[in-house]
Design an enzyme around this catalytic site. Structure first.
Site, short mmCIF file in Angstrom:
data_model
loop_
_atom_site.label_atom_id
_atom_site.label_comp_id
_atom_site.label_asym_id
_atom_site.label_seq_id
_atom_site.Cartn_x
_atom_site.Cartn_y
_atom_site.Cartn_z
N ARG A 115 0.85 -1.19 0.00
CA ARG A 115 0.00 0.00 0.00
C ARG A 115 0.87 1.22 0.00
O ARG A 115 1.73 1.38 0.87
CB ARG A 115 -0.85 0.02 1.28
CG ARG A 115 -2.09 -0.76 1.17
CD ARG A 115 -3.09 -0.37 2.22
NE ARG A 115 -2.60 -0.43 3.59
CZ ARG A 115 -3.33 -0.11 4.64
NH1 ARG A 115 -4.56 0.31 4.48
NH2 ARG A 115 -2.84 -0.19 5.85
N ASP A 120 -0.35 -4.30 12.70
CA ASP A 120 0.14 -4.69 11.37
C ASP A 120 0.37 -6.20 11.36
O ASP A 120 1.26 -6.71 12.05
CB ASP A 120 1.44 -3.94 11.06
CG ASP A 120 1.88 -4.19 9.62
OD1 ASP A 120 1.92 -3.23 8.85
OD2 ASP A 120 2.16 -5.37 9.28
N ASP A 140 3.93 -7.38 10.38
CA ASP A 140 4.92 -7.11 11.43
C ASP A 140 4.75 -8.06 12.61
O ASP A 140 5.73 -8.57 13.16
CB ASP A 140 4.79 -5.65 11.93
CG ASP A 140 5.44 -4.67 10.97
OD1 ASP A 140 6.25 -5.10 10.13
OD2 ASP A 140 5.12 -3.47 11.06
N THR A 182 -1.19 7.47 -0.55
CA THR A 182 -2.47 7.37 -1.27
C THR A 182 -3.29 6.18 -0.79
O THR A 182 -4.48 6.10 -1.06
CB THR A 182 -2.22 7.18 -2.78
OG1 THR A 182 -1.53 5.93 -2.96
CG2 THR A 182 -1.38 8.31 -3.36
N1 URA Z 1 -2.97 -4.16 7.33
C1 URA Z 1 -2.64 -4.59 8.56
O1 URA Z 1 -1.70 -5.37 8.72
N2 URA Z 1 -3.36 -4.17 9.61
C2 URA Z 1 -4.41 -3.33 9.49
O2 URA Z 1 -5.02 -2.98 10.49
C3 URA Z 1 -4.74 -2.88 8.19
C4 URA Z 1 -4.01 -3.31 7.13
#
Ligand code: URA
Length: 215
Positions: free
Chosen positions: A110, A206, A209, A114
């Protein structure tokens, strides 16, 4: 998301085992190794649900006692398409249940400003149009990347596409459902909203992560 706003294509797999494991995953104190194991276990349960209506046929077999017409999956093996990198966490558990599945990968990130998807990798089986396709992406946030990935798969000929995610935001569900009303969305939960950075709230942070310990 109010009950009435839920698109018909959404399936919330709110099995007690799924919800219990999801709560453990959401907890910020859950270490990566445990997070990965829980994701693997939940994805097996989600795989069970998404495979519920796969086409069947019968085959004549002999048991030790008698001949019988026994049910068996029809057609070519399905394809699981992982949206890199977090999709790989869902892939593992799916493969535990469906070890002969073919595997595709779509590399998207992503753009942080944007929030639009940028493609850096695309590899799927050549005969994808003849196979059911399960797209796996743990976090359905804005829905931009997932919608883009599904669009690319349809361009390659995919006809029977299903989406499995762990957690969804209402925005993402609406986007995928409006752009791909033919694609059923399987998720363990639909959370409250997205924050200004496109993260699902309350969510689990995330997913990449937390899975790979990169933060
Ligand atoms: N991607 C993620 O890893 N966590 C989110 O909350 C949104 C997108």
């Amino acid at each position: 998301m109010a009950e009435t706003d839920l698109p018909k294509s959404l399936v919330v797999v709110d099995h007690p085992l799924v919800l219990h494991k999801l709560t453990l995953m959401r907890d910020k104190n859950t270490p990566s190794a445990v997070f990965r194991q829980l994701l693997r276990e939940i994805s097996l349960l989600l795989a069970y649900e998404v495979a519920r209506d796969l086409p069947m046929t019968t085959q004549t077999i002999e048991t030790p006692l008698a001949e019988m017409e026994a049910p068996i999956l029809k057609g070519k093996k399905l394809v699981i398409v992982s949206i890199l990198r977090a999709g790989n966490g869902l892939l593992e558990g799916m493969l535990d249940l469906m070890p002969s599945a073919r595997i595709g990968h779509i590399g998207l990130y992503r753009d942080p400003v944007t929030l639009q998807p940028v493609e850096y990798y695309f590899k799927v089986p050549a005969d994808i149009e003849e196979r059911p396709v399960i797209v796996v992406d743990p976090m359905l946030a804005t829905g931009n990347s997932t919608s883009y990935a599904i669009h690319k798969l349809k361009e390659k000929g995919a006809k029977d596409v299903r989406l499995v995610c762990l957690l969804a935001a209402p925005e993402g569900v609406r986007r995928v459902a409006s752009q791909h009303p033919d694609v059923p969305i399987y998720t363990a939960a639909v959370d409250r909203c997205l924050n200004d950075h496109g993260y699902i709230v309350p969510g689990l942070g995330d997913a990449g992560d937390r899975m790979f310990g990169t933060k």
